[in-house]
Design a protein around this motif. Sequence first.
Motif, PDB file in Angstrom:
ATOM      1  N   ARG A  86       0.848  -1.199   0.000  1.00 19.99           N
ATOM      2  CA  ARG A  86       0.000   0.000   0.000  1.00 19.99           C
ATOM      3  C   ARG A  86       0.883   1.248   0.000  1.00 19.99           C
ATOM      4  O   ARG A  86       1.974   1.244   0.578  1.00 19.99           O
ATOM      5  CB  ARG A  86      -0.920   0.003   1.217  1.00 19.99           C
ATOM      6  N   LEU A  87       0.365   2.318  -0.590  1.00 17.20           N
ATOM      7  CA  LEU A  87       1.154   3.551  -0.696  1.00 17.20           C
ATOM      8  C   LEU A  87       1.310   4.268   0.634  1.00 17.20           C
ATOM      9  O   LEU A  87       2.344   4.877   0.896  1.00 17.20           O
ATOM     10  CB  LEU A  87       0.529   4.505  -1.714  1.00 17.20           C
ATOM     11  N   GLU A  88       0.274   4.251   1.468  1.00 21.09           N
ATOM     12  CA  GLU A  88       0.314   4.887   2.795  1.00 21.09           C
ATOM     13  C   GLU A  88       0.814   6.326   2.728  1.00 21.09           C
ATOM     14  O   GLU A  88       1.653   6.756   3.521  1.00 21.09           O
ATOM     15  CB  GLU A  88       1.182   4.049   3.745  1.00 21.09           C
ATOM     16  N   GLY A  89       0.322   7.083   1.739  1.00 15.81           N
ATOM     17  CA  GLY A  89       0.658   8.497   1.625  1.00 15.81           C
ATOM     18  C   GLY A  89       1.883   8.819   0.794  1.00 15.81           C
ATOM     19  O   GLY A  89       2.131   9.977   0.482  1.00 15.81           O
ATOM     20  N   ALA A  90       2.672   7.813   0.425  1.00 17.58           N
ATOM     21  CA  ALA A  90       3.869   8.049  -0.383  1.00 17.58           C
ATOM     22  C   ALA A  90       3.516   7.975  -1.864  1.00 17.58           C
ATOM     23  O   ALA A  90       2.473   7.448  -2.243  1.00 17.58           O
ATOM     24  CB  ALA A  90       4.944   7.016  -0.045  1.00 17.58           C
ATOM     25  N   ASP A  91       4.405   8.509  -2.710  1.00 22.27           N
ATOM     26  CA  ASP A  91       4.191   8.349  -4.141  1.00 22.27           C
ATOM     27  C   ASP A  91       4.543   6.902  -4.522  1.00 22.27           C
ATOM     28  O   ASP A  91       5.326   6.247  -3.819  1.00 22.27           O
ATOM     29  CB  ASP A  91       5.023   9.355  -4.947  1.00 22.27           C
ATOM     30  N   PRO A  92       3.951   6.359  -5.584  1.00 26.07           N
ATOM     31  CA  PRO A  92       4.121   4.942  -5.915  1.00 26.07           C
ATOM     32  C   PRO A  92       5.581   4.497  -6.052  1.00 26.07           C
ATOM     33  O   PRO A  92       5.961   3.445  -5.547  1.00 26.07           O
ATOM     34  CB  PRO A  92       3.366   4.780  -7.235  1.00 26.07           C
ATOM     35  N   GLN A  93       6.418   5.293  -6.718  1.00 32.98           N
ATOM     36  CA  GLN A  93       7.801   4.874  -6.945  1.00 32.98           C
ATOM     37  C   GLN A  93       8.590   4.804  -5.635  1.00 32.98           C
ATOM     38  O   GLN A  93       9.288   3.829  -5.379  1.00 32.98           O
ATOM     39  CB  GLN A  93       8.488   5.805  -7.936  1.00 32.98           C
ATOM     40  N   THR A  94       8.455   5.812  -4.815  1.00 30.68           N
ATOM     41  CA  THR A  94       9.159   5.815  -3.522  1.00 30.68           C
ATOM     42  C   THR A  94       8.716   4.627  -2.676  1.00 30.68           C
ATOM     43  O   THR A  94       9.540   3.926  -2.084  1.00 30.68           O
ATOM     44  CB  THR A  94       8.873   7.130  -2.762  1.00 30.68           C
ATOM     45  N   ARG A  95       7.417   4.383  -2.642  1.00 34.95           N
ATOM     46  CA  ARG A  95       6.894   3.310  -1.798  1.00 34.95           C
ATOM     47  C   ARG A  95       7.330   1.933  -2.281  1.00 34.95           C
ATOM     48  O   ARG A  95       7.711   1.085  -1.479  1.00 34.95           O
ATOM     49  CB  ARG A  95       5.357   3.397  -1.749  1.00 34.95           C
ATOM     50  N   ILE A  96       7.285   1.691  -3.606  1.00 36.76           N
ATOM     51  CA  ILE A  96       7.606   0.342  -4.084  1.00 36.76           C
ATOM     52  C   ILE A  96       9.093   0.043  -3.941  1.00 36.76           C
ATOM     53  O   ILE A  96       9.475  -1.106  -3.698  1.00 36.76           O
ATOM     54  CB  ILE A  96       7.106   0.104  -5.532  1.00 36.76           C
ATOM     55  N   VAL A  97       9.950   1.047  -4.033  1.00 36.76           N
ATOM     56  CA  VAL A  97      11.384   0.833  -3.828  1.00 36.76           C
ATOM     57  C   VAL A  97      11.636   0.388  -2.387  1.00 36.76           C
ATOM     58  O   VAL A  97      12.377  -0.566  -2.129  1.00 36.76           O
ATOM     59  CB  VAL A  97      12.185   2.101  -4.198  1.00 36.76           C
ATOM     60  N   ALA A  98      11.008   1.072  -1.422  1.00 29.34           N
ATOM     61  CA  ALA A  98      11.157   0.700  -0.010  1.00 29.34           C
ATOM     62  C   ALA A  98      10.548  -0.674   0.258  1.00 29.34           C
ATOM     63  O   ALA A  98      11.137  -1.499   0.967  1.00 29.34           O
ATOM     64  CB  ALA A  98      10.517   1.755   0.884  1.00 29.34           C
ATOM     65  N   ALA A 100      10.092  -3.173  -1.818  1.00 31.51           N
ATOM     66  CA  ALA A 100      10.886  -4.242  -2.432  1.00 31.51           C
ATOM     67  C   ALA A 100      12.066  -4.626  -1.542  1.00 31.51           C
ATOM     68  O   ALA A 100      12.364  -5.814  -1.366  1.00 31.51           O
ATOM     69  CB  ALA A 100      11.373  -3.817  -3.816  1.00 31.51           C
ATOM     70  N   GLU A 101      12.727  -3.637  -0.957  1.00 34.07           N
ATOM     71  CA  GLU A 101      13.853  -3.946  -0.086  1.00 34.07           C
ATOM     72  C   GLU A 101      13.376  -4.637   1.199  1.00 34.07           C
ATOM     73  O   GLU A 101      13.993  -5.597   1.655  1.00 34.07           O
ATOM     74  CB  GLU A 101      14.650  -2.683   0.247  1.00 34.07           C
ATOM     75  N   GLU A 102      12.260  -4.169   1.772  1.00 24.18           N
ATOM     76  CA  GLU A 102      11.715  -4.802   2.978  1.00 24.18           C
ATOM     77  C   GLU A 102      11.338  -6.265   2.718  1.00 24.18           C
ATOM     78  O   GLU A 102      11.632  -7.139   3.520  1.00 24.18           O
ATOM     79  CB  GLU A 102      10.443  -4.072   3.439  1.00 24.18           C
ATOM     80  N   GLU A 103      10.658  -6.517   1.596  1.00 27.33           N
ATOM     81  CA  GLU A 103      10.123  -7.853   1.334  1.00 27.33           C
ATOM     82  C   GLU A 103      11.152  -8.809   0.735  1.00 27.33           C
ATOM     83  O   GLU A 103      11.155  -9.993   1.065  1.00 27.33           O
ATOM     84  CB  GLU A 103       8.910  -7.765   0.401  1.00 27.33           C
ATOM     85  N   THR A 104      11.991  -8.313  -0.181  1.00 23.01           N
ATOM     86  CA  THR A 104      12.884  -9.213  -0.921  1.00 23.01           C
ATOM     87  C   THR A 104      14.347  -9.141  -0.502  1.00 23.01           C
ATOM     88  O   THR A 104      15.106 -10.060  -0.790  1.00 23.01           O
ATOM     89  CB  THR A 104      12.828  -8.932  -2.440  1.00 23.01           C
ATOM     90  N   GLY A 105      14.741  -8.037   0.122  1.00 26.93           N
ATOM     91  CA  GLY A 105      16.146  -7.852   0.470  1.00 26.93           C
ATOM     92  C   GLY A 105      16.978  -7.301  -0.671  1.00 26.93           C
ATOM     93  O   GLY A 105      18.184  -7.097  -0.521  1.00 26.93           O
ATOM     94  N   PHE A 106      16.365  -7.017  -1.832  1.00 28.50           N
ATOM     95  CA  PHE A 106      17.097  -6.466  -2.973  1.00 28.50           C
ATOM     96  C   PHE A 106      16.901  -4.961  -3.047  1.00 28.50           C
ATOM     97  O   PHE A 106      15.785  -4.461  -2.906  1.00 28.50           O
ATOM     98  CB  PHE A 106      16.611  -7.090  -4.290  1.00 28.50           C
ATOM     99  N   ARG A 107      18.010  -4.239  -3.268  1.00 30.59           N
ATOM    100  CA  ARG A 107      17.938  -2.798  -3.487  1.00 30.59           C
ATOM    101  C   ARG A 107      17.515  -2.565  -4.935  1.00 30.59           C
ATOM    102  O   ARG A 107      18.082  -3.146  -5.852  1.00 30.59           O
ATOM    103  CB  ARG A 107      19.279  -2.135  -3.225  1.00 30.59           C
ATOM    104  N   VAL A 108      16.524  -1.721  -5.108  1.00 25.65           N
ATOM    105  CA  VAL A 108      16.020  -1.407  -6.445  1.00 25.65           C
ATOM    106  C   VAL A 108      16.679  -0.111  -6.913  1.00 25.65           C
ATOM    107  O   VAL A 108      16.583   0.914  -6.244  1.00 25.65           O
ATOM    108  CB  VAL A 108      14.480  -1.264  -6.434  1.00 25.65           C
ATOM    109  N   ARG A 109      17.338  -0.187  -8.052  1.00 26.56           N
ATOM    110  CA  ARG A 109      18.047   0.983  -8.567  1.00 26.56           C
ATOM    111  C   ARG A 109      17.198   1.810  -9.534  1.00 26.56           C
ATOM    112  O   ARG A 109      17.174   3.022  -9.444  1.00 26.56           O
ATOM    113  CB  ARG A 109      19.347   0.550  -9.256  1.00 26.56           C
TER     114      ARG A 109
END
Length: 198
Positions: A86-98, A100-109
């Motif tokens: 969920r976005l929880e107030g963030a913009d989609p790109q910022t939220r999905i990057v965070a 992805a790292e929380e769920e998968t452990g991979f840094r998204v560039r």
Amino acid sequence: MKERLRIVARKIISKGYGALERLTLDYRRRDGTVQRLERELYDTGDGAAILLYDPARGTVVLVRQFRIPAYIKEGRESLIEVCAGRLEGADPQTRIVAEAEEETGFRVRNARRLFEGYSSPGGFCEKLTYFAAEYASTDRVGDGGGLAHEGEDIEVLELPLETALAMILSGEIVDSKTILLLQYARLAGLMEEKQSAS
């Protein structure tokens, strides 16, 4: 009634993880007649989803996690999905990057926005923004697994794209956003990007 739609009444039925609302509305049909309708809408907020893919190795990163609707409906203990949140107030790109790292452990560039879509517009307000991003094994910065205080207990899966696509046909992958992004990867030729660039 000049407008096509007029909301007559709105009432919040329940508010918890999301808001469940009952609406009464007058709807002018194409033939000009007005029909009174009652609908219930469930709004948990908008979200974002991402497919992490490695064109050099032909692999994708998916996650497996417990989903109560799938368990209640079919007895499935978990679903295999792309990373999403969920976005929880963030913009989609910022939220999905965070996320992805929380769920998968991979840094998204470089998360590339693909498209947006409503998940189930007959009664759910959620609109997802879909992304794709290349990853490499060197982008692993943690174990992933999600956040325990949010009730997440996520298993990270790295699979060949062809295996993931076969899992759709076998019924192992039944999550719509995942099916959509895996099919996009196939149709858009994401796994050929590296070869055509070189």
